[in-house]
Design a protein around this motif. Structure first.
Motif, short mmCIF file in Angstrom:
data_model
loop_
_atom_site.label_atom_id
_atom_site.label_comp_id
_atom_site.label_asym_id
_atom_site.label_seq_id
_atom_site.Cartn_x
_atom_site.Cartn_y
_atom_site.Cartn_z
N GLU A 79 0.85 -1.20 0.00
CA GLU A 79 0.00 0.00 0.00
C GLU A 79 0.88 1.25 0.00
O GLU A 79 1.92 1.31 0.66
CB GLU A 79 -0.97 0.00 1.19
CG GLU A 79 -2.04 1.07 0.99
CD GLU A 79 -3.25 0.93 1.93
OE1 GLU A 79 -3.17 0.17 2.90
OE2 GLU A 79 -4.26 1.61 1.67
N ASP A 81 0.96 4.17 1.25
CA ASP A 81 1.39 4.98 2.39
C ASP A 81 2.74 4.49 2.94
O ASP A 81 3.41 5.23 3.68
CB ASP A 81 0.33 5.03 3.51
CG ASP A 81 -0.17 3.68 3.93
OD1 ASP A 81 -0.27 2.77 3.08
OD2 ASP A 81 -0.45 3.50 5.12
N HIS A 82 3.14 3.28 2.56
CA HIS A 82 4.46 2.76 2.97
C HIS A 82 5.40 2.57 1.78
O HIS A 82 6.61 2.67 1.93
CB HIS A 82 4.31 1.43 3.72
CG HIS A 82 3.29 1.52 4.81
ND1 HIS A 82 3.49 2.29 5.94
CD2 HIS A 82 2.05 1.00 4.92
CE1 HIS A 82 2.41 2.21 6.70
NE2 HIS A 82 1.52 1.46 6.10
N ASP A 163 1.85 -2.33 9.00
CA ASP A 163 0.48 -2.03 9.47
C ASP A 163 0.11 -2.82 10.74
O ASP A 163 -0.68 -2.33 11.56
CB ASP A 163 -0.54 -2.39 8.39
CG ASP A 163 -0.83 -1.24 7.42
OD1 ASP A 163 -0.32 -0.14 7.64
OD2 ASP A 163 -1.59 -1.47 6.46
N HIS A 220 2.84 2.82 11.51
CA HIS A 220 1.96 3.93 11.89
C HIS A 220 2.02 4.05 13.41
O HIS A 220 1.90 3.04 14.12
CB HIS A 220 0.50 3.67 11.52
CG HIS A 220 0.21 3.63 10.05
ND1 HIS A 220 0.31 4.73 9.23
CD2 HIS A 220 -0.20 2.61 9.25
CE1 HIS A 220 -0.03 4.39 7.99
NE2 HIS A 220 -0.33 3.11 7.98
FE1 FEO Z 1 -2.34 -0.79 4.59
FE2 FEO Z 1 -0.68 1.66 6.28
O1 FEO Z 1 -1.31 0.74 4.79
#
Ligand code: FEO
Length: 392
Positions: A79, A81-82, A163, A220
């Protein structure tokens, strides 16, 4: 923010996104989030674990400005965001190999157009030596997509989980200091992206139980210096029994359904059942998702409109069906003007929920004495069901 040292030659990098309020154009982020990458400099090789959301790639590249060599980039999860800044990192370090699962390799080629020659796929349990440090790759599918893995730095006993175990929190504290705050954020995060894959996540937890983990560094939120805090929470959310709780999302148009809700909530409380009530006109969907993690029963309150449920109620039921909570019982209450198929429509929307549907209470117009009695009876039936299962 500058890179921050965690241990000797191990650094946090990445970005704190203080302003982000929505993820995937769906999930509310009341506390912002962070995209954590980590740099490990072994005696022979240097590895970057994950990257950041593409919107923050400049910050990561600034943190890397004095890093002359990166040999490997580990992508735990495709994904963006990473993974989104990996192409930028590869521009600076073109010989770096992207270590990932074979499934993630295909996804990264599709999503980011990373060339095939840059990849070094690994199998479950493979290790790479950085010289004096060893990184082991452990497949953990569905945290949160099917291709995900985590890595374990054996000498330092640090789990880099991406995640898995994450929490959407923007903070300048690198480590968890307020476990209560993180528990809330991590539960919200689990509810929104992990809950549908509960069974597989249970297997992943089992798989990790053979590792002695001193620290969990997710991608995160904050680093867990006391990993058992978040592992125990996950065990409860994934494997624990539901609670003696009714989640009651509702919407009312002219006040009749609201009157039913008020009476029903009192009856539940009188019967010793905990209630989490959400007016869908104003509620935070993330908070509602959190409450679904461990509630034994869902009761949807909706008026009938256009011969079916109110669209807010339909949206809520659609979401609950997608999130697949461990709920055991479900019912519907609400008021209608002349007729409709509210219960039929809602019943067809929940194929994923393994629930017993309890007798709905629908009334025509303003609730009558008999309607109130039916609500009292429904509350009593729910209480009895919870007691039979020893839900507390
Ligand atoms: Fe599933 Fe932080 O992306």
């Amino acid at each position: 923010m500058n890179a921050r040292k965690i241990r000797d030659r191990i650094y946090w990098m990445g970005s704190v996104d203080w302003d982000r309020r929505l993820f995937d154009s769906l999930i509310p982020l009341p506390d912002g989030t962070s995209y954590n990458a980590y740099l490990i400099q072994g005696s022979d090789k240097t590895v970057l674990l994950d990257s950041v959301d593409p919107s923050m790639s400049g910050e990561l590249m600034t943190q890397l400005k004095d890093v002359s060599q990166i040999d490997y980039i580990v992508s735990h999860h495709a994904e963006q965001d990473h993974s989104g800044a990996i192409p930028k990192v590869l521009e600076k370090y073109p010989d770096a190999k992207v270590i990932t699962t074979p499934k993630a390799k295909g996804m990264l080629m599709d999503l980011l157009k990373i060339p095939e020659k840059s990849f070094m796929p690994v199998q479950d349990g493979d290790t790479i030596s950085l010289g004096d440090k060893t990184l082991r790759f452990i497949y953990t599918p569905w945290v949160h997509w099917p291709e995900t893995m985590v890595s374990f730095l054996e000498e330092d006993k640090i789990l880099f989980s991406c995640d898995f175990f994450g929490a959407h929190i923007a903070t300048s504290d690198l480590y968890v200091t307020d476990e209560g705050r993180v528990y809330e954020a991590a539960k919200r995060y689990f509810a929104e992206i992990m809950m549908p894959f509960r069974k597989i996540i249970g297997k992943n937890l089992e798989k990790l139980s053979s590792y002695e983990i001193n620290m969990i560094a997710p991608s995160h939120g904050q680093i867990y210096p006391r990993p058992e805090f978040i592992i125990d929470a996950y065990r409860d959310w994934v494997l624990g029994p539901p609670r003696n709780t009714v989640v009651l999302p509702y919407v009312s148009m002219h006040g009749s359904t609201e009157q039913m809700v008020e009476h029903f909530v009192s009856a539940l409380v009188d019967n010793g059942v905990r209630v989490e009530q959400f007016n869908l006109e104003v509620t935070d969907i993330g908070k509602l998702a959190m409450s679904l993690v461990d509630a034994a029963t869902i009761v949807v309150g909706t008026p009938t409109i256009l011969a079916g449920p109110h669209p807010y109620a339909a949206y809520c039921v659609f979401l609950a069906n997608a999130l697949k909570p461990k709920t055991k019982f479900l019912s519907v209450i609400g008021s209608y003007g002349w007729g409709g198929r509210t219960v039929d429509v809602l019943a067809k929307m929940i194929p994923n929920l393994k629930v017993e549907v309890l007798q709905p209470v629908l009334c025509k117009g303003v609730p009558s004495k008999d309607d109130y009695q039916a609500l009292t009876d429904l509350a009593s039936a729910i209480s009895q069901k919870h007691k039979e299962h020893d839900f507390v």
